[in-house]
Design an enzyme around this catalytic site. Structure first.
Site, PDB file in Angstrom:
ATOM      1  N   SER A  28      11.572  10.495 -14.940  1.00 22.38           N
ATOM      2  CA  SER A  28      12.112   8.962 -15.265  1.00 22.38           C
ATOM      3  C   SER A  28      13.380   9.757 -15.570  1.00 22.38           C
ATOM      4  O   SER A  28      14.311  10.096 -15.373  1.00 22.38           O
ATOM      5  CB  SER A  28      11.464   8.994 -16.479  1.00 22.38           C
TER       6      SER A  28
ATOM      7  N   ASP B 221       0.412  -8.604   1.113  1.00 24.25           N
ATOM      8  CA  ASP B 221      -0.260  -6.788   1.377  1.00 24.25           C
ATOM      9  C   ASP B 221      -0.385  -6.398   2.406  1.00 24.25           C
ATOM     10  O   ASP B 221      -0.475  -5.565   2.524  1.00 24.25           O
ATOM     11  CB  ASP B 221      -1.667  -7.617   0.347  1.00 24.25           C
TER      12      ASP B 221
ATOM     13  N   ASP C  56       1.812  -4.677   5.906  1.00 19.90           N
ATOM     14  CA  ASP C  56       2.085  -3.853   6.214  1.00 19.90           C
ATOM     15  C   ASP C  56       1.406  -2.816   7.350  1.00 19.90           C
ATOM     16  O   ASP C  56       1.135  -2.256   7.925  1.00 19.90           O
ATOM     17  CB  ASP C  56       2.575  -2.595   5.193  1.00 19.90           C
TER      18      ASP C  56
ATOM     19  N   VAL D  11      -1.873  -2.884   6.400  1.00 21.83           N
ATOM     20  CA  VAL D  11      -3.432  -2.736   5.872  1.00 21.83           C
ATOM     21  C   VAL D  11      -3.596  -3.049   4.352  1.00 21.83           C
ATOM     22  O   VAL D  11      -2.964  -3.145   4.268  1.00 21.83           O
ATOM     23  CB  VAL D  11      -3.169  -1.083   5.307  1.00 21.83           C
TER      24      VAL D  11
ATOM     25  N   ASP E 230      -4.756  -2.842   1.269  1.00 24.46           N
ATOM     26  CA  ASP E 230      -5.814  -2.227   0.133  1.00 24.46           C
ATOM     27  C   ASP E 230      -4.498  -2.283  -0.885  1.00 24.46           C
ATOM     28  O   ASP E 230      -4.718  -1.607  -2.159  1.00 24.46           O
ATOM     29  CB  ASP E 230      -4.215  -0.750   1.051  1.00 24.46           C
TER      30      ASP E 230
ATOM     31  N   ASP F 151       7.461   0.482  -9.040  1.00 21.88           N
ATOM     32  CA  ASP F 151       7.527   0.972 -10.713  1.00 21.88           C
ATOM     33  C   ASP F 151       7.788  -0.006 -11.284  1.00 21.88           C
ATOM     34  O   ASP F 151       8.881  -1.279 -10.866  1.00 21.88           O
ATOM     35  CB  ASP F 151       9.309   2.331 -10.336  1.00 21.88           C
TER      36      ASP F 151
ATOM     37  N   HIS G 120       5.638   4.140 -12.762  1.00 23.05           N
ATOM     38  CA  HIS G 120       6.273   4.997 -13.190  1.00 23.05           C
ATOM     39  C   HIS G 120       6.140   6.336 -12.593  1.00 23.05           C
ATOM     40  O   HIS G 120       5.571   6.445 -14.397  1.00 23.05           O
ATOM     41  CB  HIS G 120       7.404   3.801 -13.962  1.00 23.05           C
TER      42      HIS G 120
END
Length: 531
Positions: A197, A264, A267, A269, A271, A422, A458
């Site tokens: 950060s 979701d 890609d 998958v 998950d 993030d 984050h």
């Protein structure tokens, strides 16, 4: 941005022997030993040196890389107070030196948010055998931002801003290295930086502005592009005022879940992780009117205003003509960190609750008025503030100079990683910076590598992949010349949608390659490849 440096220090590296050098002859841990400690650009006000015990609490360690017992290490603890002549500042640097088992290395340790560093953050480093240093950047961690950010109402304290941005980081490295040599009777062999950060920004600042201080830099979720992403963090709060609509956390969380439902599996998958965000084209208007459960006995419906609001937050801040000013949040990032509200019931009578650093920036550094109510900032005022932030602060704290020639020539190595989920620092900003470095230097991967962490939030948190042993990879690169093609990462079990997720492993990919599912058990790293 709350930094969790415990997630970055490579605990597996810390709990093994690092260097087998002969133990040097140590001097007495006393102020007299360090009486000559100083730099040509500072006036030392006081030096306190005393034996102390560094405490390490196993309960504070991520369950990805646990240690079974609490530990205590004896250290020589230095506190150096100093000022820069003519600046009227007061800076503290802390230096922790292990009495036994020094590994021959020095480490600078970063901070989080407005906190440049603390003495407690050094404990993890000394547990790994490192001599370590950190700085308060010219202000105490509990000090109000106005007390150090303003010289007076209407006037920025530019000396303190320089300390916070960069100068004290250079001082701490030089003071820490000098104290290390005084105590052990020999200099360090390697110097490392570790932070997330604000600490990630600090690491990049060292590479950009003080390129010879550290041999290796580990920078997680870096708060670079400070002059742009900090005002961008306030975009969700300004929108509430502009739209005169304050969505409840129930609505916002539901919209996030609908977006994940839609994107979701892009890609390959299922998950609850969106690892290819560029493919996500979720339209929030498609869920207007859907009923959502806010509590055990309370329901609500997705409103058109809430759908419009979420879409604008995902798109990111724009000027009044519709031109983009900065990036928005990814669709799977929790909206409530920046778009926080406080409601009298789960979905009624809500008021905005901004992320404090973004509100501080609007109030202290842009309005320069510690009593102004920033919740009333108009759209036009927000756009003016955004441009003011870039114009006045880029050269001081922007931390996005893509020319790393000095760091490259010094032989430095840097690993940066960023969670794609993030909710505070926009992932795309870090990706863009790395692309700009690549455009300037086609050989950037010889000394600087960037890794995207799908599903990670984050510095810590989220259901995605956290690269907890990155320090091992950095040390191996610096000392053995082995550049990391991947970073080992782990996703700890998390209850989601009523089901317990399995422990998952992955090998994060060096940009521009991305983690790609190729088939098999999605909980195993072998089911993914870098493509």
């Amino acid at each position: 941005m709350v930094s969790s440096s415990i997630y970055l220090l490579g605990l597996s590296q810390f709990l093994t022997s690092a260097l087998s050098a002969n133990t040097p002859t140590k001097k007495v841990c006393s102020s007299d030993t360090f009486a000559s400690l100083g730099l040509s650009n500072i006036d030392v006000l006081s030096i306190d040196a005393r034996l102390s015990q560094a405490q390490y609490d196993a309960d504070d360690i991520t369950n990805a890389y646990p240690i079974s017992t609490n530990k205590t290490v004896e250290i020589c603890q230095l506190t150096v107070n100093y000022t820069h002549p003519g600046w009227n500042d007061n800076v503290t640097t802390w230096i922790s030196l292990p009495v036994e088992n020094w590994n021959g290395r020095f480490m600078g340790v970063g901070g989080g948010g407005w906190i440049m560093g603390t003495i407690g953050r050094l404990n993890q480093a000394v547990f790994g055998g490192y001599a370590a240093a950190s700085t308060n950047g010219g202000h105490d961690e509990n000090a109000s931002v106005a007390s150090w950010g303003l010289a007076s109402e209407g006037n920025i304290n530019w000396a303190n801003m320089q300390d916070f941005s960069s100068v004290s980081l250079d001082d701490a490295a030089s003071l820490g290295k000098a104290a290390t040599k005084m105590f052990y009777g020999k200099p360090h062999k390697y110097a490392y930086w570790n932070g997330c950060s604000t600490g990630g920004r600090q690491g990049h600042m060292m590479a950009q502005r003080y390129p010879t201080q550290y041999d290796g830099i580990l920078a997680g979720s870096p708060a670079i592009n400070w002059d742009k992403f900090i005002p961008a963090e306030y975009w969700p709060q300004m929108l509430m005022h502009a739209l005169d609509y304050y969505p409840s956390s129930c609505e916002l969380n539901a919209l996030t879940e609908y977006a994940i439902d839609a994107c979701d599996e892009l890609d390959g998958v299922e998950d609850r992780i969106i690892s290819m965000p560029g493919l996500c084209k979720f339209n929030a208007s498609t869920v207007i009117g859907k009923t959502i459960q806010c509590s055990s006995n309370t329901t609500a419906k997705i409103t058109a205003k809430a759908a419009k609001y979420a879409s604008l937050v995902w798109a990111g801040p724009q000027d009044t003509s519709g031109s983009s000013l900065w990036y928005g949040l990814s669709h799977d990032a929790p909206l409530t960190r920046l778009a926080g509200t406080n409601c009298t019931s789960p979905s009624k009578d809500c008021k905005g609750v901004p992320f404090q650093i973004s509100a501080d920036w609007q109030q202290i550094f842009l309005s320069r008025n510690s009593s102004v109510d920033v919740s009333k900032i108009t759209y036009a005022e927000y756009v003016d503030h955004f441009r003011q932030s870039v114009n006045e602060y880029n050269s001081i704290i922007g931390t996005r100079d893509p020319d790393l020639t000095g760091f490259k020539q010094a032989g430095g190595k840097m690993i940066a990683w960023h969670g794609m989920k993030d909710p505070l620092i926009f992932f795309n900003g870090t990706e863009t910076y790395y692309r700009e470095v690549m455009e300037l230097d086609a050989d950037v991967q010889d000394y600087y590598r960037f890794f995207a962490a799908p599903g990670a939030e984050h510095c810590t948190g989220g259901i995605g992949f956290y690269p907890g042993s990155s320090l091992d990879s950095l040390v191996n690169w610096v000392e053995n010349g082995t550049a990391p093609e991947t970073l080992k990462a782990i996703a700890t079990p998390t209850a989601t949608s009523g089901a317990e997720l399995p422990l998952r492993t992955a090998n994060l990919c060096a940009y521009p390659k991305i983690l790609t599912y190729v088939g098999g058990d999605a909980s195993k790293a072998s089911s993914f490849a870098c493509k």
